[in-house]
Design a protein around this motif. Structure first.
Motif, short mmCIF file in Angstrom:
data_model
loop_
_atom_site.label_atom_id
_atom_site.label_comp_id
_atom_site.label_asym_id
_atom_site.label_seq_id
_atom_site.Cartn_x
_atom_site.Cartn_y
_atom_site.Cartn_z
N LEU A 18 -6.17 10.74 -1.98
CA LEU A 18 -6.79 10.18 -0.79
C LEU A 18 -7.36 8.78 -1.02
O LEU A 18 -7.47 7.99 -0.09
N THR A 19 -7.73 8.48 -2.27
CA THR A 19 -8.38 7.19 -2.52
C THR A 19 -7.41 6.01 -2.45
O THR A 19 -7.83 4.86 -2.59
N ILE A 20 -6.14 6.26 -2.22
CA ILE A 20 -5.21 5.16 -2.04
C ILE A 20 -5.31 4.55 -0.65
O ILE A 20 -4.89 3.42 -0.41
N SER A 21 -5.92 5.28 0.26
CA SER A 21 -5.99 4.82 1.64
C SER A 21 -7.15 3.85 1.86
O SER A 21 -8.30 4.14 1.49
N PRO A 22 -6.89 2.70 2.49
CA PRO A 22 -7.98 1.78 2.82
C PRO A 22 -8.88 2.32 3.93
O PRO A 22 -9.94 1.75 4.20
N HIS A 23 -8.46 3.41 4.57
CA HIS A 23 -9.23 4.01 5.65
C HIS A 23 -10.17 5.11 5.16
O HIS A 23 -10.92 5.69 5.95
N ASP B 7 -9.67 5.10 -7.67
CA ASP B 7 -9.64 4.28 -6.46
C ASP B 7 -8.25 3.65 -6.45
O ASP B 7 -8.06 2.48 -6.78
N PHE B 8 -7.27 4.46 -6.09
CA PHE B 8 -5.86 4.09 -6.26
C PHE B 8 -5.43 2.89 -5.43
O PHE B 8 -4.39 2.29 -5.70
N LYS B 9 -6.20 2.54 -4.40
CA LYS B 9 -5.81 1.37 -3.60
C LYS B 9 -6.07 0.06 -4.34
O LYS B 9 -5.56 -1.00 -3.95
N LYS B 10 -6.88 0.10 -5.40
CA LYS B 10 -7.15 -1.09 -6.20
C LYS B 10 -5.88 -1.58 -6.89
O LYS B 10 -4.91 -0.85 -7.05
N ASN B 11 -5.92 -2.84 -7.36
CA ASN B 11 -4.79 -3.42 -8.10
C ASN B 11 -3.49 -3.34 -7.31
O ASN B 11 -2.43 -3.01 -7.85
N TYR C 16 -0.66 -1.58 -1.39
CA TYR C 16 0.54 -2.38 -1.11
C TYR C 16 1.76 -1.78 -1.78
O TYR C 16 2.84 -1.70 -1.19
N ARG C 17 1.60 -1.35 -3.04
CA ARG C 17 2.72 -0.75 -3.75
C ARG C 17 3.17 0.54 -3.06
O ARG C 17 4.37 0.84 -3.01
N SER C 18 2.22 1.28 -2.50
CA SER C 18 2.59 2.51 -1.80
C SER C 18 3.47 2.21 -0.59
O SER C 18 4.40 2.95 -0.28
N THR C 19 3.17 1.11 0.12
CA THR C 19 4.01 0.74 1.27
C THR C 19 5.41 0.33 0.82
O THR C 19 6.40 0.62 1.49
N GLU C 20 5.48 -0.37 -0.33
CA GLU C 20 6.80 -0.72 -0.88
C GLU C 20 7.59 0.53 -1.22
O GLU C 20 8.79 0.62 -0.94
N MET C 21 6.94 1.50 -1.85
CA MET C 21 7.64 2.72 -2.25
C MET C 21 8.07 3.54 -1.06
O MET C 21 9.11 4.21 -1.09
N CYS C 22 7.30 3.49 0.02
CA CYS C 22 7.71 4.20 1.24
C CYS C 22 9.03 3.63 1.76
O CYS C 22 9.90 4.37 2.24
#
Length: 261
Positions: free
Chosen positions: A155-160, A185-189, A193-199
């Protein structure tokens, strides 16, 4: 293996905690001691799992834990489950990893009875905190019962989502059940953005709401009936052709009593 408390005690308690830094220090301790932990990673969907798995699988054995009774309607819960299963299969094929999935029974009443009185809470408020607690407690119990070194959440990948709150809840649960929380806090670094690329790379469906109907009904331009129709079509087209059951272990019940000190 170290737990988060051993790292947090050396950090300035008067400042906002960078939980990504805490995770990095934890990872360094694994590497220094030639440890490869077993991690049970709660996830709500395939998009949240993308970078999370890419980040962790080189240094740990990760199992995905799909426990999300907050997601409604049921056909949307089914769609996200199928999409997650397909992503994990494709991720394993592409990377050579052996990520497994634990799927739990869909029981929305266990969520609704805890949050119905909080229906008017704003998104990110007390209702969300209760939801985090329900899902992370389930993950902690499963991890404790099945010998995982850590439990965590994507869940910590979400900016929301409030990563500070999620980590604080995870640490409280760690203390209650005598298990180890994986701070993150997976959204860091550029993680989000990388998650959107992988999607895009894996052609993953990205949902337009977290899953909670109370929050969804307050969103402008969100047509839940249309979402339900699309989910229903997707499930009907894919449910008979699912070929990834070898990845999945089904879990229908677990103990819910705190571990004795």
């Amino acid at each position: 293996m170290k737990d988060a408390d051993e790292i947090l005690k050396w950090m300035n308690k008067d400042q906002k905690i960078n939980y990504d830094r805490v995770l990095q220090k934890l990872i360094k301790s694994w590497q220094d001691n030639n440890e490869r932990p077993k991690i049970l990673m709660h996830t709500c969907c395939a998009p949240c799992s993308t970078f999370t798995l890419e980040y962790l699988c080189d240094i740990a054995d990760v199992t995905v834990y799909y426990y999300n009774n907050n997601i409604q309607p049921r056909n949307e819960w089914e769609r996200r489950r199928i999409v997650l299963r397909n992503f994990v299969h494709d991720f394993n094929e592409k990377t050579g990893n052996e990520v497994q999935i634990i799927e739990t029974e869909y029981q929305p009443s266990t969520y609704l009875k805890e949050v119905t009185e909080l229906r008017d809470e704003p998104e990110g408020g007390l209702r969300c905190n209760v939801c985090y607690n329900i899902r992370l407690t389930s993950a902690a119990l499963y991890a404790k019962e099945h010998g995982y070194d850590y439990f965590g959440t994507a869940l910590t990948i979400s900016p929301h989502k409030n990563s500070q709150t999620i980590n604080e809840i995870g640490i409280d649960i760690q203390h209650l059940y005598n298990t180890k929380w994986l701070p993150s806090d997976f959204k860091k670094n550029n993680g989000f953005y990388r998650s959107t690329e992988m999607c895009e790379e894996y052609n993953i469906y990205r949902q337009s709401y977290c899953g909670c109907l109370f929050a969804a009904r307050k969103m402008d331009n969100l047509d839940l009936k249309q979402i339900s129709r699309e989910a229903d079509r997707f499930v009907k087209l894919n449910s008979d052709s699912e070929s990834n059951f070898n990845l999945v272990e089904f879990n229908f019940q677990h103990k819910e009593e705190p571990v004795s000190e």
